[in-house]
Scaffold this motif. Structure first.
Motif, PDB file in Angstrom:
ATOM      1  N   TYR A   1      -6.705   3.281 -20.528  1.00  0.00           N
ATOM      2  CA  TYR A   1      -5.830   2.472 -19.696  1.00  0.00           C
ATOM      3  C   TYR A   1      -5.880   3.017 -18.286  1.00  0.00           C
ATOM      4  N   GLY A   2      -5.836   2.125 -17.337  1.00  0.00           N
ATOM      5  CA  GLY A   2      -5.963   2.576 -15.959  1.00  0.00           C
ATOM      6  C   GLY A   2      -5.416   1.554 -15.002  1.00  0.00           C
ATOM      7  N   LEU A   3      -5.350   1.991 -13.771  1.00  0.00           N
ATOM      8  CA  LEU A   3      -4.829   1.108 -12.743  1.00  0.00           C
ATOM      9  C   LEU A   3      -5.637   1.336 -11.479  1.00  0.00           C
ATOM     10  N   ARG A   4      -5.985   0.256 -10.850  1.00  0.00           N
ATOM     11  CA  ARG A   4      -6.660   0.320  -9.562  1.00  0.00           C
ATOM     12  C   ARG A   4      -5.756  -0.369  -8.549  1.00  0.00           C
ATOM     13  N   ALA A   5      -5.484   0.308  -7.458  1.00  0.00           N
ATOM     14  CA  ALA A   5      -4.694  -0.310  -6.394  1.00  0.00           C
ATOM     15  C   ALA A   5      -5.630  -0.501  -5.220  1.00  0.00           C
ATOM     16  N   SER A   6      -5.772  -1.726  -4.779  1.00  0.00           N
ATOM     17  CA  SER A   6      -6.732  -1.978  -3.711  1.00  0.00           C
ATOM     18  C   SER A   6      -6.040  -2.677  -2.561  1.00  0.00           C
ATOM     19  N   SER A   7      -6.582  -2.480  -1.370  1.00  0.00           N
ATOM     20  CA  SER A   7      -6.036  -3.209  -0.236  1.00  0.00           C
ATOM     21  C   SER A   7      -7.151  -3.537   0.731  1.00  0.00           C
ATOM     22  N   PHE A   8      -6.909  -4.549   1.521  1.00  0.00           N
ATOM     23  CA  PHE A   8      -7.920  -5.045   2.443  1.00  0.00           C
ATOM     24  C   PHE A   8      -7.224  -5.435   3.731  1.00  0.00           C
ATOM     25  N   THR A   9      -7.700  -4.902   4.835  1.00  0.00           N
ATOM     26  CA  THR A   9      -7.108  -5.244   6.123  1.00  0.00           C
ATOM     27  C   THR A   9      -8.188  -5.734   7.068  1.00  0.00           C
ATOM     28  N   LEU A  10      -8.010  -6.947   7.544  1.00  0.00           N
ATOM     29  CA  LEU A  10      -8.899  -7.463   8.573  1.00  0.00           C
ATOM     30  C   LEU A  10      -8.413  -6.879   9.894  1.00  0.00           C
ATOM     31  N   LEU A  11      -9.331  -6.256  10.620  1.00  0.00           N
ATOM     32  CA  LEU A  11      -8.942  -5.513  11.818  1.00  0.00           C
ATOM     33  C   LEU A  11      -9.510  -6.153  13.077  1.00  0.00           C
ATOM     34  N   GLY A  12      -8.803  -5.925  14.186  1.00  0.00           N
ATOM     35  CA  GLY A  12      -9.332  -6.306  15.472  1.00  0.00           C
ATOM     36  C   GLY A  12     -10.416  -5.324  15.879  1.00  0.00           C
TER      37      GLY A  12
ATOM     38  N   PRO B   1       0.819  -1.205   0.000  1.00  0.00           N
ATOM     39  CA  PRO B   1       0.000   0.000   0.000  1.00  0.00           C
ATOM     40  C   PRO B   1       0.855   1.258   0.000  1.00  0.00           C
ATOM     41  N   GLY B   2       1.985   1.203   0.684  1.00  0.00           N
ATOM     42  CA  GLY B   2       2.876   2.348   0.733  1.00  0.00           C
ATOM     43  C   GLY B   2       3.357   2.715  -0.664  1.00  0.00           C
ATOM     44  N   GLN B   3       3.671   1.668  -1.411  1.00  0.00           N
ATOM     45  CA  GLN B   3       4.157   1.893  -2.780  1.00  0.00           C
ATOM     46  C   GLN B   3       3.059   2.427  -3.682  1.00  0.00           C
ATOM     47  N   THR B   4       1.866   1.872  -3.487  1.00  0.00           N
ATOM     48  CA  THR B   4       0.818   2.168  -4.445  1.00  0.00           C
ATOM     49  C   THR B   4       0.156   3.504  -4.188  1.00  0.00           C
ATOM     50  N   ARG B   5       0.364   4.058  -3.001  1.00  0.00           N
ATOM     51  CA  ARG B   5      -0.351   5.276  -2.654  1.00  0.00           C
ATOM     52  C   ARG B   5       0.000   6.427  -3.601  1.00  0.00           C
ATOM     53  N   TRP B   6       1.260   6.527  -3.956  1.00  0.00           N
ATOM     54  CA  TRP B   6       1.655   7.674  -4.776  1.00  0.00           C
ATOM     55  C   TRP B   6       1.425   7.441  -6.266  1.00  0.00           C
ATOM     56  N   LEU B   7       1.136   6.162  -6.587  1.00  0.00           N
ATOM     57  CA  LEU B   7       1.114   5.790  -7.999  1.00  0.00           C
ATOM     58  C   LEU B   7       0.070   6.567  -8.819  1.00  0.00           C
ATOM     59  N   PRO B   8      -1.186   6.636  -8.330  1.00  0.00           N
ATOM     60  CA  PRO B   8      -2.174   7.358  -9.139  1.00  0.00           C
ATOM     61  C   PRO B   8      -1.774   8.807  -9.360  1.00  0.00           C
ATOM     62  N   ALA B   9      -1.274   9.429  -8.289  1.00  0.00           N
ATOM     63  CA  ALA B   9      -0.903  10.840  -8.411  1.00  0.00           C
ATOM     64  C   ALA B   9       0.208  11.007  -9.441  1.00  0.00           C
TER      65      ALA B   9
ATOM     66  N   ILE C   1      -5.040  -7.647  11.580  1.00  0.00           N
ATOM     67  CA  ILE C   1      -4.842  -9.094  11.692  1.00  0.00           C
ATOM     68  C   ILE C   1      -4.149  -9.612  10.440  1.00  0.00           C
ATOM     69  N   ARG C   2      -4.625  -9.135   9.288  1.00  0.00           N
ATOM     70  CA  ARG C   2      -4.021  -9.581   8.049  1.00  0.00           C
ATOM     71  C   ARG C   2      -4.331  -8.540   6.971  1.00  0.00           C
ATOM     72  N   THR C   3      -3.343  -8.206   6.146  1.00  0.00           N
ATOM     73  CA  THR C   3      -3.539  -7.232   5.074  1.00  0.00           C
ATOM     74  C   THR C   3      -3.228  -7.881   3.727  1.00  0.00           C
ATOM     75  N   TYR C   4      -4.046  -7.598   2.759  1.00  0.00           N
ATOM     76  CA  TYR C   4      -3.795  -8.024   1.379  1.00  0.00           C
ATOM     77  C   TYR C   4      -3.822  -6.779   0.495  1.00  0.00           C
ATOM     78  N   ALA C   5      -3.051  -6.791  -0.569  1.00  0.00           N
ATOM     79  CA  ALA C   5      -3.115  -5.681  -1.522  1.00  0.00           C
ATOM     80  C   ALA C   5      -3.025  -6.235  -2.933  1.00  0.00           C
ATOM     81  N   SER C   6      -3.629  -5.544  -3.863  1.00  0.00           N
ATOM     82  CA  SER C   6      -3.604  -5.989  -5.256  1.00  0.00           C
ATOM     83  C   SER C   6      -3.465  -4.793  -6.178  1.00  0.00           C
ATOM     84  N   LEU C   7      -2.733  -4.989  -7.266  1.00  0.00           N
ATOM     85  CA  LEU C   7      -2.701  -4.010  -8.345  1.00  0.00           C
ATOM     86  C   LEU C   7      -3.556  -4.566  -9.462  1.00  0.00           C
TER      87      LEU C   7
END
Lengths: 277, 774
Positions: free
Chosen positions: B455-466, B2-10, B491-497
């Motif tokens: 053309y486009g890119l979607r960066a998504s992430s999912f975090t299961l939280l306590g 997520p850190g990497q992908t945050r700046w990508l759209p901008a 608890i667990r984080t997933y991210a996808s480009l």
């Protein structure tokens, strides 16, 4: 804790059917071509806390639309039952495909192991005989079915122990009718998931082929988890209990190795007889 | 990640905007909204074309907004929308212009050709693939079951979308499962789209303006599901005058009221629906039956207000409930509630922004027994969602969309509350919490007059939280360890480009070829113990045990219009692969099970096919013919000995024919015919004897087929005036006995014989509906 309830997975399909019957939904017998599968081995062995001998039967599958009461039997197999107290019992083939024990006895808490060598392949299964849970009492009330038929609500009281993971199977029959035929249900299974440690009253609705004066027998089996799983996955594929929208069926989960059908169970049984009034 | 992908759209956005072309001439912007002249309702997807510049034009967005930046000159601007008279305006562009274009509806399709001359052949020229749009007015004479017009049933008539079963609102998109469809009502995800046990959808057609369904190229602004997006937009309400529409049917009646809050500035709409079959139950003398209930109702409400040329706010909501109750035995109660607050803001004339705050809730209650021994099972899912979307129109050749979105999910997997004498213990499964977030950017660019890319890119992430407990299991599904996480701790984080690319190459004026690649990710999964949609189906989040699902889809197609665009045709070919699909272990216990994650197994799936569509939009006779040839397979290590098997929804052939005929202003006719290969199902291949019972023996998963399904529906509408009509529908006109299910049983007379029994749901069913408006 109420078997008069339809199983929950059935409620909505049942409602769909009720709803659509009003619109003229119908059913009819159709002919379907099914593949003929190669005969496959079926092993069934049960050890109880009652007196032996215990039987292991070995048969094979037959064709679906031409079933018979006589399936191919497997003779000449080596069948051995062991327990964790050191007993080793090699079973004798009393009839084709029927193997009986001579020395083994069923004791609660012991672990039993079945080994079968048949047609060059080896099959094994293990089961733990659970603590025996006794029926406290059985009583009945008269039930009037909506269609006017007379029946009975049968209440079976027993105390679930405070330990987790107790599994039960209830069997009811009369001196006139075998199991299933008075309740129309194939497997009455109870787990203590929701009732752990409680006084349990299991209610069964019996409305078929049942009359005052019949002797009712109620048996409570305590089974281990694998056996419970076998019975419940077996129930899932018996046509009566299959809802029309059920997921794809599969062969029951067995504790036998090497792809054998059937199961091996060590279980305890308690039963009560009452005369219906 | 997520850190990497945050700046990508901008960064992408900056890269896109920097090489601005040198301008030899001053440019100005024409912007505004295309509306229905009678009601002020914004028109979505209307074309705005500049006649002097061939192939220069645009489509209005979801709020009817358009923006065209052009060199200084005088232009003829034509706006058109299906079923409306086009408008032609001459604009002397010497400064930025902002104005609305109002189109008058055609009372009936009389003209075979919409406008001759300049057009945007949207289906040919756009980069959309596997995207179908339906205007509600377009499908009003499609015949329907029990007279209830239903958008989810209508979209099942499109190629690539298959019905999940007779009369069912669930659907499969290009071989995907039912839970892989993102269903949005005014941007709010709807978690259970069925009423009345699946026979009707929760969408009241009277309140709906526009529907688009995407199965191929899914634009970057959408995400969270693998296989399709169904984007439903509700009517804004009439901002000119007060009015109403309604209908009285056999099953349900509905009423919609709309009108201005302040004329030409704000409007409201409120629409309700209720079934009344249960009212007949009250007439029964049986005291059990007359207390039984079986009904649903729903309510849509919307208000919009224009705060000036640059701002508009919308508040919309949906509330629906089903109730199904049999006294002393059981009750089922379920429904969705959604609310969306939106704010459109225009920065200058080229940057359109929409901010949405969205709430969505689905819950059900199942009561068992009666009185003090009654117990109740409840379950549900709730979303809080914030979304920011921008559309930037730097030139007619270029549109940039970017935005971000964050959803906070609360899952309530199940709780039991029991009466004092109930033997059930109270039990509450731990709630689960998750944050699903995404950022996207996409750029649609006309590179050459004949070549357009998006053309486009979607960066998504999912975090299961306590707060919550993470459980781990061994291979047999036994609990190995638990670890508790405090409130808010991940608890667990997933991210996808998720790249999304589509391109269109014009072969000539009337034809094009297109290609697209789409990657999608899905972090929520629906567990169901049935092959149809059920209220008790359980949504579960991705977790330390449950991985997210991913799909990659490649598609290409040929598009051609004939006879001055009277006929639109297309051939699309696709290949889609899906990973981490979910199946259940044999005998899985999905209800009230804290270890439900141990009951699952993961596999892969793939689907490929070809879809043909011939569509005729204009003229008295209109409709479409769709044909899909496809194959869908799945593979799980512990199913079918690890061999690939056909998915249940694998349908080799699927045909839909929809014909509507507006014979005269008084008489309209409609007919649909559908045909599809039967579902892949598992039948026994043998029998054996165990525990004193005859037991079926299964050798392969889904190795058999249900009989083919086909059905003809007809409808006739008689218009008393433009104010009221009477619709007569005939469902299953030739009374085909379609198989809903096939089961096996012992013959009653000869218990040794086993027979197959086919269950048919709907025979021929006539229905009558009276519709009115005022």
């Amino acid at each position: 804790m109420n078997s008069t309830m339809l199983p929950q997975r059935w409620i909505l399909p049942a409602a769909v059917i009720l709803l659509t019957l009003g619109l003229g939904a119908c059913q009819r017998v159709v002919s379907i071509d099914l593949n003929k599968a190669d005969p496959h081995i079926v092993i069934e062995g049960v050890v109880t806390d009652g007196p032996g001998p215990y039987t292991v039967s070995i048969t094979k599958t037959g064709s679906y639309f031409e079933p018979s009461l006589v399936f191919p039997t497997v003779s000449g197999a080596t069948v051995v039952l062991r327990d964790n107290a050191g007993t080793i019992d090699t079973l004798r083939e009393a009839a084709p495909g029927k193997y009986v024990s001579s020395r083994l006895s069923g004791v609660e808490g012991r672990t039993y192991q079945l080994s079968v060598v048949a047609e060059g392949k080896e099959y094994d299964g293990t089961s733990v005989m659970p603590q025996k849970i006794r029926i406290d009492s059985v009583y009945t009330t008269v039930l009037r079915a909506p269609d006017g038929d007379r029946g009975y609500n049968i209440f079976v009281k027993f105390k679930d122990p405070p330990t987790q993971e107790n599994y039960y199977r209830v069997i009811v029959h009369t001196n006139m009718m075998p199991p299933d035929s008075i309740t129309g249900q194939r497997y009455l299974l109870v787990s203590d998931k929701l009732l752990n440690g409680n006084e349990a009253t299991y209610q069964i609705r019996a409305s078929r082929n049942i009359d005052p004066g019949d002797t009712l027998t109620v048996a409570l089996f305590s089974v281990d988890r694998a056996t419970y799983e076998y019975y419940s996955t077996l129930r899932n594929i018996l046509s009566f209990d299959r809802s029309p929208t059920a997921l794809a069926p599969a062969n029951p989960n067995t504790n036998l190795s090497n792809g054998s059908l059937g199961y091996f169970a060590a279980l305890t049984a308690d039963s009560v007889h009452i005369v219906l009034r | 990640m997520p850190g990497q992908t945050r700046w990508l759209p901008a960064a992408l956005l900056v890269a896109l905007l920097l090489p601005a072309p040198a301008r030899s001439q001053r440019t100005f912007t024409i912007s505004g909204t295309v509306k229905n002249a009678e009601t002020g309702e914004a028109l979505i997807g209307a074309t705005v074309v500049v006649q002097e510049l061939r192939s220069v034009g645009t489509l209005t967005n979801a709020y009817g907004f358009f923006s065209l930046t052009l060199p200084e000159s005088t232009y003829t601007v034509v706006a058109q929308y299906l079923g409306f008279h086009p408008t032609v305006d001459t604009v002397r562009l010497t400064e930025n212009r902002h104005f609305d274009l109002a189109l008058s509806p055609e009372p009936i399709r009389v003209s075979e050709v919409v406008v001759s001359g300049e057009r945007l052949r949207t289906n040919v020229t756009s980069t959309d693939m596997g995207v179908k749009k339906l205007a509600i007015s377009e499908v009003k004479s499609v015949p329907v079951l029990l007279g209830e017009r239903d958008i989810l049933k209508t979209i099942q008539l499109l190629p690539g979308i298959e019905s999940a079963g007779e009369g069912n609102t669930g659907y499969y998109a290009r071989g995907g499962n039912i839970d892989q469809n993102l269903i949005l009502l005014d941007e709010a995800p709807v978690y259970n789209s069925s009423h009345l046990l699946g026979f009707l959808s929760v969408f009241n057609s009277d309140a709906i303006k526009d529907v688009s369904v995407m199965t191929g190229d899914i634009p970057a602004e959408y995400g969270g599901r693998l296989s399709s997006v169904l984007d439903i937009r509700t009517n804004d309400g009439n901002e000119k005058e007060f009015g109403g529409t309604g209908g009285i049917g056999l099953l349900a009646s509905r009423l919609t009221l709309e009108g201005p809050i302040v004329k030409d500035r704000g409007s409201f709409l409120i629409s309700g629906r209720r079934t009344y079959a249960d009212l007949f139950l009250k007439l029964s003398s049986d005291t059990t039956i007359n207390r039984a209930s079986l009904y649903f109702y729903d309510l849509n409400a919307k208000a919009s207000y224009r705060l000036g040329d640059h701002d508009r706010v919308f508040l919309s909501g949906y509330f629906g409930r089903d109730n199904f109750n049999y006294p002393d035995l059981f009750g089922f109660d379920w429904g969705n509630a959604t609310a969306t607050l939106r704010w459109n803001h225009l920065f200058g004339d080229q940057l359109f922004a929409n901010t949405s705050l969205i709430f969505s809730d689905y819950r059900y209650t199942n009561t068992v027994g009666a009185g003090t021994s009654q117990y109740e099972i409840t379950s549900g899912i709730q979303d809080l969602n914030a979304k920011l979307d921008f559309e930037y129109f730097p030139s007619p050749r270029s549109t940039v969309k970017f935005g971000a979105n964050a959803i906070y999910h609360t899952f309530r997997p199940g709780a039991v509350t029991s009466g004092p004498t109930s033997q059930a213990n109270d039990l509450t499964l731990e709630h689960r919490y998750a944050l699903e977030s995404a950022a996207y950017i996409s750029h649609e660019l006309q590179i050459l007059p004949t070549l357009k890319v998006d053309y486009g890119l979607r960066a998504s992430s999912f975090t299961l939280l306590g707060p919550g407990t993470a459980r781990t299991y061994d291979a047999t599904g036994d609990l190995v360890s638990t670890q508790y996480y405090g409130s808010g701790s991940p608890i667990r984080t997933y991210a996808s480009l998720e790249p999304r690319i589509a391109g269109t190459f014009l072969l000539d004026e009337n034809s094009s070829i297109k290609a697209a690649y789409t990657r999608t990710a899905q972090y929520l999964h629906l567990l169901s113990n049935s092959t149809t949609t059920n209220p008790s189906d359980l949504w579960v989040p991705s977790s330390n045990n449950v991985p997210p699902q991913h799909a990659d889809q490649y598609s290409t197609g040929y598009y051609r219009n004939f006879a001055d665009d009277a006929y639109e045709t297309s051939v699309e070919v696709y290949y889609k692969s899906m990973s981490d699909l979910i199946d259940y272990k044999n005998g899985a216990d999905l209800q009230l099970n804290p270890d439900v994650e141990s009951q699952l197994q993961y596999g892969k799936g793939w689907s490929y096919g070809v879809e043909l569509l011939v569509r005729k939009n204009a003229g008295p006779v209109h409709g479409w013919l769709g044909y899909t040839l496809s194959k869908t397979q799945e593979q799980f290590a512990e199913v079918n000995n690890g061999n690939a098997f056909p998915a249940r929804q694998d349908r080799t052939h699927d045909i839909s024919l929809v014909v509507m005929y507006d014979f005269s202003p008084t008489w309209n006719f409609g007919a649909t015919w559908v045909y599809n290969t039967g579902n892949a199902v598992t039948f026994p291949s043998g029998n054996y004897w165990v525990d004193g019972r005859l037991v079926p023996y299964y050798t392969e998963r889904n190795g058999y087929r249900m009989p083919a399904y086909h059905r003809l529906d007809l409808s006739v509408t008689y218009n008393f005036s433009t104010r009221s009509n009477l619709n007569f529908s005939l469902y299953n006109a030739y009374n085909r006995a379609n198989a809903y299910a096939i089961s096996f049983r012992q013959n009653r007379n000869d218990p040794q014989k086993t027979e197959a029994v086919q269950f048919t749901l709907f025979p021929i069913i006539p229905s009558l509906t009276y519709n009115f408006n005022f």
